[in-house]
Design a protein around this motif. Structure first.
Motif, PDB file in Angstrom:
ATOM      1  N   LEU A 134       1.111   7.089  -6.784  1.00 43.69           N
ATOM      2  CA  LEU A 134       0.129   8.149  -7.003  1.00 43.69           C
ATOM      3  C   LEU A 134       0.751   9.530  -6.845  1.00 43.69           C
ATOM      4  O   LEU A 134       0.281  10.505  -7.447  1.00 43.69           O
ATOM      5  CB  LEU A 134      -1.047   7.979  -6.032  1.00 43.69           C
ATOM      6  CG  LEU A 134      -1.973   6.790  -6.289  1.00 43.69           C
ATOM      7  CD1 LEU A 134      -2.989   6.664  -5.162  1.00 43.69           C
ATOM      8  CD2 LEU A 134      -2.692   6.946  -7.636  1.00 43.69           C
ATOM      9  N   LYS A 135       1.807   9.595  -6.043  1.00 41.49           N
ATOM     10  CA  LYS A 135       2.481  10.873  -5.816  1.00 41.49           C
ATOM     11  C   LYS A 135       3.707  11.033  -6.703  1.00 41.49           C
ATOM     12  O   LYS A 135       4.535  11.924  -6.491  1.00 41.49           O
ATOM     13  CB  LYS A 135       2.859  10.999  -4.338  1.00 41.49           C
ATOM     14  CG  LYS A 135       1.627  11.112  -3.436  1.00 41.49           C
ATOM     15  CD  LYS A 135       1.988  11.382  -1.997  1.00 41.49           C
ATOM     16  CE  LYS A 135       0.737  11.640  -1.162  1.00 41.49           C
ATOM     17  NZ  LYS A 135       0.045  12.896  -1.560  1.00 41.49           N
ATOM     18  N   GLY A 136       3.833  10.135  -7.691  1.00 39.83           N
ATOM     19  CA  GLY A 136       4.892  10.277  -8.677  1.00 39.83           C
ATOM     20  C   GLY A 136       6.260   9.805  -8.224  1.00 39.83           C
ATOM     21  O   GLY A 136       7.277  10.187  -8.834  1.00 39.83           O
TER      22      GLY A 136
ATOM     23  N   PRO B 281       8.419  15.282   0.867  1.00 38.16           N
ATOM     24  CA  PRO B 281       7.206  16.043   0.546  1.00 38.16           C
ATOM     25  C   PRO B 281       5.946  15.177   0.573  1.00 38.16           C
ATOM     26  O   PRO B 281       4.876  15.656   0.977  1.00 38.16           O
ATOM     27  CB  PRO B 281       7.492  16.565  -0.867  1.00 38.16           C
ATOM     28  CG  PRO B 281       8.975  16.645  -0.945  1.00 38.16           C
ATOM     29  CD  PRO B 281       9.470  15.469  -0.161  1.00 38.16           C
ATOM     30  N   ALA B 282       6.064  13.923   0.152  1.00 36.43           N
ATOM     31  CA  ALA B 282       4.892  13.033   0.193  1.00 36.43           C
ATOM     32  C   ALA B 282       4.511  12.717   1.639  1.00 36.43           C
ATOM     33  O   ALA B 282       3.319  12.708   1.991  1.00 36.43           O
ATOM     34  CB  ALA B 282       5.197  11.749  -0.563  1.00 36.43           C
ATOM     35  N   ILE B 283       5.506  12.450   2.484  1.00 36.74           N
ATOM     36  CA  ILE B 283       5.224  12.167   3.895  1.00 36.74           C
ATOM     37  C   ILE B 283       4.575  13.369   4.571  1.00 36.74           C
ATOM     38  O   ILE B 283       3.729  13.221   5.460  1.00 36.74           O
ATOM     39  CB  ILE B 283       6.522  11.765   4.634  1.00 36.74           C
ATOM     40  CG1 ILE B 283       7.048  10.434   4.098  1.00 36.74           C
ATOM     41  CG2 ILE B 283       6.292  11.663   6.135  1.00 36.74           C
ATOM     42  CD1 ILE B 283       8.374  10.022   4.691  1.00 36.74           C
ATOM     43  N   ASP B 284       4.944  14.549   4.131  1.00 39.41           N
ATOM     44  CA  ASP B 284       4.416  15.778   4.741  1.00 39.41           C
ATOM     45  C   ASP B 284       3.031  16.158   4.221  1.00 39.41           C
ATOM     46  O   ASP B 284       2.469  17.179   4.641  1.00 39.41           O
ATOM     47  CB  ASP B 284       5.385  16.946   4.475  1.00 39.41           C
ATOM     48  CG  ASP B 284       6.631  16.853   5.323  1.00 39.41           C
ATOM     49  OD1 ASP B 284       6.611  16.119   6.332  1.00 39.41           O
ATOM     50  OD2 ASP B 284       7.647  17.490   4.962  1.00 39.41           O
TER      51      ASP B 284
ATOM     52  N   TRP C 109       0.830  -1.209   0.000  1.00 38.89           N
ATOM     53  CA  TRP C 109       0.000   0.000   0.000  1.00 38.89           C
ATOM     54  C   TRP C 109       0.862   1.256   0.000  1.00 38.89           C
ATOM     55  O   TRP C 109       0.523   2.255  -0.669  1.00 38.89           O
ATOM     56  CB  TRP C 109      -0.945  -0.002   1.196  1.00 38.89           C
ATOM     57  CG  TRP C 109      -2.178  -0.794   0.948  1.00 38.89           C
ATOM     58  CD1 TRP C 109      -2.518  -2.002   1.482  1.00 38.89           C
ATOM     59  CD2 TRP C 109      -3.241  -0.448   0.047  1.00 38.89           C
ATOM     60  NE1 TRP C 109      -3.720  -2.434   0.982  1.00 38.89           N
ATOM     61  CE2 TRP C 109      -4.195  -1.507   0.095  1.00 38.89           C
ATOM     62  CE3 TRP C 109      -3.488   0.626  -0.794  1.00 38.89           C
ATOM     63  CZ2 TRP C 109      -5.361  -1.488  -0.664  1.00 38.89           C
ATOM     64  CZ3 TRP C 109      -4.656   0.644  -1.556  1.00 38.89           C
ATOM     65  CH2 TRP C 109      -5.573  -0.401  -1.479  1.00 38.89           C
ATOM     66  N   ALA C 110       1.987   1.224   0.710  1.00 42.18           N
ATOM     67  CA  ALA C 110       2.896   2.377   0.696  1.00 42.18           C
ATOM     68  C   ALA C 110       3.422   2.629  -0.713  1.00 42.18           C
ATOM     69  O   ALA C 110       3.546   3.789  -1.147  1.00 42.18           O
ATOM     70  CB  ALA C 110       4.051   2.133   1.668  1.00 42.18           C
ATOM     71  N   HIS C 111       3.713   1.555  -1.449  1.00 45.33           N
ATOM     72  CA  HIS C 111       4.182   1.719  -2.825  1.00 45.33           C
ATOM     73  C   HIS C 111       3.082   2.286  -3.717  1.00 45.33           C
ATOM     74  O   HIS C 111       3.361   3.116  -4.593  1.00 45.33           O
ATOM     75  CB  HIS C 111       4.661   0.365  -3.363  1.00 45.33           C
ATOM     76  CG  HIS C 111       6.079   0.051  -3.001  1.00 45.33           C
ATOM     77  ND1 HIS C 111       7.109   0.011  -3.917  1.00 45.33           N
ATOM     78  CD2 HIS C 111       6.644  -0.240  -1.804  1.00 45.33           C
ATOM     79  CE1 HIS C 111       8.241  -0.279  -3.313  1.00 45.33           C
ATOM     80  NE2 HIS C 111       7.987  -0.451  -2.014  1.00 45.33           N
ATOM     81  N   ARG C 112       1.842   1.853  -3.516  1.00 50.49           N
ATOM     82  CA  ARG C 112       0.745   2.382  -4.332  1.00 50.49           C
ATOM     83  C   ARG C 112       0.568   3.883  -4.099  1.00 50.49           C
ATOM     84  O   ARG C 112       0.377   4.651  -5.042  1.00 50.49           O
ATOM     85  CB  ARG C 112      -0.544   1.637  -4.005  1.00 50.49           C
ATOM     86  CG  ARG C 112      -0.555   0.177  -4.455  1.00 50.49           C
ATOM     87  CD  ARG C 112      -1.893  -0.484  -4.169  1.00 50.49           C
ATOM     88  NE  ARG C 112      -1.853  -1.896  -4.493  1.00 50.49           N
ATOM     89  CZ  ARG C 112      -1.590  -2.862  -3.616  1.00 50.49           C
ATOM     90  NH1 ARG C 112      -1.342  -2.544  -2.340  1.00 50.49           N
ATOM     91  NH2 ARG C 112      -1.556  -4.118  -3.989  1.00 50.49           N
ATOM     92  N   ILE C 113       0.619   4.275  -2.833  1.00 50.98           N
ATOM     93  CA  ILE C 113       0.493   5.701  -2.519  1.00 50.98           C
ATOM     94  C   ILE C 113       1.648   6.477  -3.126  1.00 50.98           C
ATOM     95  O   ILE C 113       1.469   7.582  -3.671  1.00 50.98           O
ATOM     96  CB  ILE C 113       0.421   5.901  -0.995  1.00 50.98           C
ATOM     97  CG1 ILE C 113      -0.882   5.295  -0.443  1.00 50.98           C
ATOM     98  CG2 ILE C 113       0.509   7.389  -0.641  1.00 50.98           C
ATOM     99  CD1 ILE C 113      -0.937   5.233   1.062  1.00 50.98           C
TER     100      ILE C 113
END
Length: 414
Positions: A186-188, A213-216, A179-183
């Motif tokens: 989605l965020k490029g 930036p994705a984590i934030d 799921w972390a990889h899918r997210i």
């Protein structure tokens, strides 16, 4: 629990409940605890996330040492065999973990060579791995273990076929990473570009430019505030609070820093945990970083020592109650104490102290930074043990998995 697994007997369910369930079934935390306990009736960790190299440095395993360990995915027990101990007795409450460990203990003895062993556990995504089980392993395994791996996986197929489909993508941890990889997609974020980084400087730049930036993002911050969100990491509600406490309750800050360490703390050429997280498996060539038990140079040692490993579907405290006094040298508790009440901690350490030989070593990890034992375990028991605070900090800094806040080493002094 999925169809065809070894039955979670009332004894197993009772032990799981006793280990995890500490609050009223009608409270929010109680509901979460019971949901987490249900998770542990199936596969949680296809591989373990504690660095066995650090463990072995701390334990200083000798040829006469009797080791007792919580097994999880079994990579630790298998790796300890490279140090030539007298025995490694493991326990685990998950029937799926027990079946996985029994498969691992049998494989080096029964498979023809390291190539087959690495194909099954190092690649774990190759057609023909189910046939290795059928031809070499199943005829010699106990009935319950064979039934587990022959059991149905979902609607079609057998569980052993997970080793032809990418075993490390399964289990609660594998699904969480998926799921972390899918997210991330989605965020490029393309983790294949991270795996191509040539040094820590490039790894750090990738983290700062792409991952942080994705984590934030507001979505990830919202997710991390939900205690159930980390069940896939094997983190129950009690441990969630301890983990957040490492940054004054700011779970987002904790996860950001530990992700940074996993991605940037060690070169990719040395850190198989980063490979597992961001490549979804080990280097298929066998030339990249690997757990000690999978390394080609260690295969004959693992094969010679595999008969010394055993596992039981019990709590560690219950197992130790059945053992003679002064009979064990090394204890590996993983992070299980983060889940325990004071009563459970005192019961466990009473049995550790009773069964420990002079000079025995105990290691464990914590979600938070500090050891959790002072003020909780009776002084009459804990006073016999020496805590190696400075050495523990240095060992923690070398742990490549970067998941935990603290590594702790105690030795029996009197």
């Amino acid at each position: 629990m999925t169809m065809g697994s070894p039955s979670a007997t009332p004894t197993v369910r009772t032990q799981l409940g006793g280990a995890v369930q500490q609050n009223s079934a009608f409270s929010v935390t109680g509901v979460l605890e019971r949901a987490f306990a249900q998770t542990f009736t199936g596969l949680v960790y296809p591989q373990i996330w504690e660095d066995p190299v650090v463990d072995m440095d701390a334990l200083e395993i000798g040829p006469d040492d009797a080791i007792v360990a919580i097994a999880s995915g079994g990579c630790n027990v298998m790796s300890y065999l490279t140090a030539n101990p007298a025995s490694v007795e493991a326990v685990d409450l998950s029937p799926a973990h027990v079946a996985l460990n029994r498969l691992k203990y049998a494989a080096p003895r029964l498979l023809p060579d390291h190539a087959a062993f690495f194909q099954l556990f190092g690649r774990a995504e190759v057609a023909g791995n189910a046939a290795l089980f059928d031809d070499y392993l199943a005829p010699h395994l106990d009935v319950e273990t064979v039934d587990h791996w022959n059991g149905r996986k979902g609607i079609v197929g057998r569980r052993i076929e997970m080793f032809e489909q990418g075993f490390y993508r399964f289990g609660a941890l594998g699904l969480f990473i998926g799921w972390a990889h899918r997210i991330a997609r989605l965020k490029g974020i393309d983790f294949s570009r991270f795996m191509a980084c040539r040094d820590i400087e490039e790894q750090t730049r990738f983290f700062e430019d792409k991952v942080k930036p994705a984590i934030d993002s507001r979505f990830i911050k919202w997710v991390t505030r939900t205690r159930a969100s980390l069940f896939g990491l094997g983190i129950p509600p009690q441990q969630y609070e301890a983990l957040a406490g490492a940054a004054d309750g700011d779970m987002h800050a904790v996860l950001t820093e530990r992700t940074r360490t996993l991605m940037c703390g060690f070169p990719l050429s040395e850190n198989y945990f980063a490979w597992a997280a961001f490549n979804r498996g080990y280097d298929p060539s066998g030339e990249g970083p690997l757990p000690p038990y999978l390394q080609r140079d260690n295969f004959e040692t693992v094969r010679a020592n595999a008969h010394k490993a055993s596992i039981r579907n019990r709590t560690l405290t219950d197992f130790l109650r059945s053992q003679p006094g002064a009979s064990k040298d090394c204890y590996v508790l993983l992070d299980a104490q983060d889940w325990m009440t004071d009563t459970q901690l005192n019961d466990l350490w009473a049995q550790i102290t009773r069964t420990a030989r002079a000079g025995a070593r105990v290691i464990f990890r914590t979600a938070g930074v500090e050891t959790i034992l002072p003020g909780r375990v009776s002084d009459s028991v804990l006073g016999r043990w020496r805590y190696h605070e400075e050495r523990s900090r240095k060992l923690h800094d070398r742990d490549r998995s970067a998941i935990y806040g603290g590594f702790h080493l105690y030795t029996l002094e009197g």
